[in-house]
Write an enzyme that holds these catalytic residues in place. Structure first.
Site, PDB file in Angstrom:
ATOM      1  N   GLY A  41       0.825  -1.199   0.000  1.00 47.82           N
ATOM      2  CA  GLY A  41       0.000   0.000   0.000  1.00 47.82           C
ATOM      3  C   GLY A  41       0.856   1.244   0.000  1.00 47.82           C
ATOM      4  N   GLY A  43       0.328   5.881  -0.076  1.00 47.22           N
ATOM      5  CA  GLY A  43      -0.554   7.039  -0.116  1.00 47.22           C
ATOM      6  C   GLY A  43       0.222   8.301   0.150  1.00 47.22           C
ATOM      7  N   GLY A  44      -0.486   9.336   0.578  1.00 43.25           N
ATOM      8  CA  GLY A  44       0.146  10.632   0.788  1.00 43.25           C
ATOM      9  C   GLY A  44       1.175  10.646   1.897  1.00 43.25           C
ATOM     10  N   PHE A  45       1.017   9.744   2.899  1.00 46.56           N
ATOM     11  CA  PHE A  45       1.927   9.750   4.041  1.00 46.56           C
ATOM     12  C   PHE A  45       3.155   8.874   3.821  1.00 46.56           C
ATOM     13  CE2 PHE A  45      -1.151  10.964   7.719  1.00 46.56           C
ATOM     14  CZ  PHE A  45      -1.383  12.190   7.078  1.00 46.56           C
ATOM     15  N   THR A  48       3.451   1.189   2.775  1.00 44.10           N
ATOM     16  CA  THR A  48       3.257   0.087   3.705  1.00 44.10           C
ATOM     17  C   THR A  48       3.832  -1.176   3.071  1.00 44.10           C
ATOM     18  OG1 THR A  48       1.211   1.097   4.507  1.00 44.10           O
ATOM     19  CG2 THR A  48       1.567  -1.208   5.048  1.00 44.10           C
ATOM     20  N   LYS A  65       5.229   0.328   8.305  1.00 44.97           N
ATOM     21  CA  LYS A  65       4.717   1.576   7.749  1.00 44.97           C
ATOM     22  C   LYS A  65       5.861   2.582   7.709  1.00 44.97           C
ATOM     23  CE  LYS A  65      -0.247   1.598   8.504  1.00 44.97           C
ATOM     24  NZ  LYS A  65      -1.394   2.427   8.960  1.00 44.97           N
ATOM     25  N   ASP A 163     -11.702   7.979  11.125  1.00 46.44           N
ATOM     26  CA  ASP A 163     -11.628   7.560   9.722  1.00 46.44           C
ATOM     27  C   ASP A 163     -12.220   6.164   9.549  1.00 46.44           C
ATOM     28  OD1 ASP A 163     -11.125   7.958   7.053  1.00 46.44           O
ATOM     29  OD2 ASP A 163      -9.026   7.356   7.147  1.00 46.44           O
TER      30      ASP A 163
END
Length: 463
Positions: A41, A43-45, A48, A65, A163
């Site tokens: 995975g 994303g913006g952060f 993973t 992470k 979330d």
């Protein structure tokens, strides 16, 4: 395969290479222990990775992470870094729950932040929806009954997830649902709730007050309700809400029938107005329980005409449901009901917590009725008077040392840990005095275990 964690490389090294990347020379083991296998995975952060713990003989899987923000701006990166660190803090505090991933490690390496957490073997509900299609009413009821106790747990720790959505709920191989991604979680202290914060959440799933930067516990209830609608309809939230009429139109998109009872529960979960919405996970669980047919009590524990139950109350509290739950052996539901009727007897149902005055002036008739019901239907194993006797045997004080001794005797302790509600034993094989054991809350948070805080009142009531 060994995955290089260097974001400028990400080379997949052949099996057998576990120390340094063949391409960039970067160390492959994070903290000389955790070896990346593949990217699962991003994303913006950051990214993973699926990984393995090389320290353990079985080399169990885990998840790495990596904080590696893809956006620009000093303030944005700083905020993202704070959220990443807070996720580690939340997991450390909450990961002892079997339905929340456990934090294994958190540190920096090569100038980047990493956290390592337990691997959850299963697919998230968004993947389940895509592969198997819409959920039935039975599946939604099972989801709510499985997940709402987790909400009770995190909210009791004053944490709001912020979330909740299908992507952040994993269906584990054993059938349990696991709540993941606490990067957006926020402490729900009185001070924090009064201040407008960062607007975090997924559009469509986010409650109005959360979208305005003021999330509360009921915000998670709202998001869970929207999640249920999406699972029932296979439709995104934006298409389930009519902006022109300002109302939900989810029934128009149903793939299967939904009972009016469940429909009413979902409608209340997704109310835009906070006061019209369920305020807690406990309230939703109670609504689900009230809508479900109650099993008929077995003949043996039924009160006979010669020994009727005394349901006396100085405050007009109805103890019929508590009696029926105990008669049916539904110990978990009876424990929740006990907290509810005690709040009513103390006239604190609006506040949802006890203060010192309400404990010291709790009506003796009500305390005696509740105790006698527990003692009778547990055949003398459970009840306040049973717990008080053990409390006196281990010192008879309200302090940490006595609480631990009592906990050891009645099964509320496991080593140095006080067991949470979901880990209790809800059957007659539990240790003597194990139930009831609700929590007592004050205006500032948790102050102790219910029965322990009421022992002094039991003394004055001669229980």
């Amino acid at each position: 395969m060994s995955q290089c964690l260097n974001p400028d490389c990400l080379f997949q090294n052949p099996s057998g290479y576990t120390k340094f990347c063949q391409k960039c020379g970067n160390k492959l083991l994070l903290g000389d222990r955790y070896g990346g296998q593949k990217i699962i995975g991003q994303g913006g952060f950051g990214r993973t990775f699926l990984a393995v713990d090389e320290y353990k003989p079985s080399k169990p899987p885990c998840v790495i992470k990596q904080f590696y923000p893809q956006f620009q701006g000093t303030s944005s990166i700083q905020k993202a870094a704070e959220l990443f660190e807070l996720e580690a803090v939340r997991l450390e505090q909450l990961g002892k729950h079997s339905q929340i991933p456990d934090l294994l490690a958190y540190f920096s390496q090569d100038g980047r932040q990493y956290l390592v957490q337990e691997f959850i073997d299963g697919e998230n509900l968004a993947q389940t929806l895509e592969s198997k299609g819409y959920f039935s009413e039975t599946q939604i009821r099972n989801l709510l009954n499985n997940l709402l106790p987790v909400f009770e747990f995190i909210h009791s720790r004053q944490v709001i997830h912020r979330d909740i959505k299908p992507d952040n709920i994993i269906l584990r191989q054993d059938g349990q649902l696991v709540l993941v991604d606490f990067g957006a979680a926020k402490y729900a202290t009185q001070t924090a709730l009064a201040v407008t914060g960062t607007r975090i959440g997924t559009p469509g799933y986010t409650a109005p007050e959360q979208a305005n930067g003021k999330p509360i516990h009921a915000s998670d209830i709202y998001s869970l309700g929207v999640t249920c609608l999406c699972l029932l309809t296979e439709v995104e939230p934006i298409d389930l809400f009519d902006d022109s009429e300002f109302e939900w139109v989810w029934r128009q998109h149903l793939k299967t029938s939904v009972s009016s009872e469940l429909g009413q529960i979902l409608d209340k979960m997704i109310q835009p107005a906070i006061k019209k919405r369920y305020q807690s996970a406990t309230e939703v669980l109670q609504a689900l329980g009230n809508q479900s047919p109650q099993p008929r009590p077995q003949p043996s524990p039924q009160p006979s005409p010669q020994t009727p139950d005394s349901l006396k109350s100085a405050r007009g509290v109805d103890y019929t449901r508590l009696r029926d739950l105990l008669a049916a052996g539904k110990w978990k539901e009876a424990d929740r009901e006990t907290e509810g009727v005690m709040l009513k007897a103390a006239k604190r149902e609006n506040e949802r917590y006890f203060d010192s005055d309400s404990i010291n002036n709790f009506p003796c008739d009500d305390l005696r009725t509740i105790d006698q019901l527990w003692v009778k239907y547990s055949q003398g194993r459970f009840g306040f008077s049973v717990q008080k006797k053990i409390w006196l045997e281990v010192g008879g004080k309200v302090d940490w040392d006595t609480e631990k001794k009592l906990g050891d005797r009645v099964g509320w302790q496991k080593g140095s840990w006080t067991l949470d509600f979901y880990l209790l034993t809800f059957n007659l094989q539990a240790p003597t005095g194990h139930l009831p054991r609700f929590w007592v809350w004050s205006a500032v948070g948790l102050i102790g275990i219910g029965p322990l805080m009421f022992f002094s009142r039991m003394e004055s009531c001669k229980l």
